[in-house]
Design an enzyme around this catalytic site. Structure first.
Site, short mmCIF file in Angstrom:
data_model
loop_
_atom_site.label_atom_id
_atom_site.label_comp_id
_atom_site.label_asym_id
_atom_site.label_seq_id
_atom_site.Cartn_x
_atom_site.Cartn_y
_atom_site.Cartn_z
N LYS A 83 0.89 -1.06 0.09
CA LYS A 83 -0.08 0.02 0.09
C LYS A 83 0.87 1.42 -0.18
CE LYS A 83 -4.51 0.45 2.25
NZ LYS A 83 -5.11 0.31 3.55
C1 E4P Z 1 -8.29 1.22 3.33
O1 E4P Z 1 -7.80 0.55 2.95
C2 E4P Z 1 -8.50 1.88 4.93
O2 E4P Z 1 -7.89 0.99 5.79
C3 E4P Z 1 -9.60 2.25 5.42
O3 E4P Z 1 -10.84 1.98 4.64
C4 E4P Z 1 -9.62 3.42 6.10
O4 E4P Z 1 -10.95 3.62 6.55
P1 E4P Z 1 -11.39 4.55 7.72
O5 E4P Z 1 -11.85 6.06 7.06
O6 E4P Z 1 -12.50 4.07 8.53
O7 E4P Z 1 -10.19 4.90 8.78
#
Ligand code: E4P
Length: 214
Positions: A83
């Site tokens: 990522k």
């Molecule tokens: C995506 O890969 C993130 O880990 C995640 O969806 C972030 O979500 P949040 O806005 O609930 O922290």
């Protein structure tokens, strides 16, 4: 639609996996920190449970640092997807990692043009954050629709992971638009399964059955 689980919690992953609902897992530094465990240990444990793409995020903010971390993470397991944050340095890293055959998930995407850049850099996945836009009174679902349309126009192979999912309707609407994947918190996935009329109907069936046996 593929379902990824958006968590680093092993119990949640095991439970959703036993329902056959986990095609992959996404983590981020906040989710890992929440578990209070060592990063690579958690990632390896997830890889041993789920045979699908497992996103592990870099911490570096410069291209060279990201590349170093990405190569290390990718070597941990064949299913690791690195990522990378949606920054200029992140796009440069994505471009290079694509050339090296390392899978990437460009994260923290909040606009269609950021998503277009990620696809042009060859990202395997792009993660638009739906819920965080909704939190600011911006239309997160509109962003998903724009990216779905744009990628279809040019037949990009980058898959769309709908991220920052807050409720079941986010998943339903994204599925209707044709987004490839939703990465879903365990608490939201649990809500899909239940409906009060299912519970009521089941109780009535069992009550009738038991009365007939008496
Ligand atoms: C995506 O890969 C993130 O880990 C995640 O969806 C972030 O979500 P949040 O806005 O609930 O922290």
């Amino acid at each position: 639609m593929k379902f990824f689980l958006d968590t680093a919690n092993i119990d949640e992953i095991k439970d959703a996996h036993s329902m056959g609902m986990v095609d992959g897992v996404t983590t981020n530094p906040s989710l890992i920190a929440r578990e209070g465990r060592e990063f690579e240990e958690v990632i390896k444990e997830i890889c041993a449970i789920v045979d699908g793409p497992i996103s592990a995020e870099v911490i570096s903010t410069d291209t060279e640092g990201m590349l170093k971390e990405a190569r290390h993470l990718a070597a941990l397991h064949k299913n690791i997807v690195v990522k990378i944050p949606m920054t200029v340095d992140g796009i440069k890293a994505t471009c290079q990692l694509t050339k090296e055959g390392i899978k990437t998930n460009v994260t923290l995407v909040f606009s269609p043009l950021q998503a277009l850049m990620a696809a042009k850099a060859g990202a395997t996945y792009v993660s638009p954050f739906l819920g965080r836009l909704d939190d600011l009174s911006q239309d997160g679902l509109q962003l998903i629709e724009q990216i779905v349309d744009m990628y279809a126009n040019y037949a990009y192979e980058t898959e769309i992971i709908v991220a920052s999912v807050r409720n079941p309707l986010h998943v339903l609407e994204s599925a209707m638009m044709g987004a490839d994947i939703a990465t879903i918190p365990y608490s939201v996935l649990a809500k899909f399964a239940s409906h009060p009329l299912t519970d009521k109907g089941l109780k009535a069936f069992l009550d009738d059955w038991n009365k007939a046996q008496a």
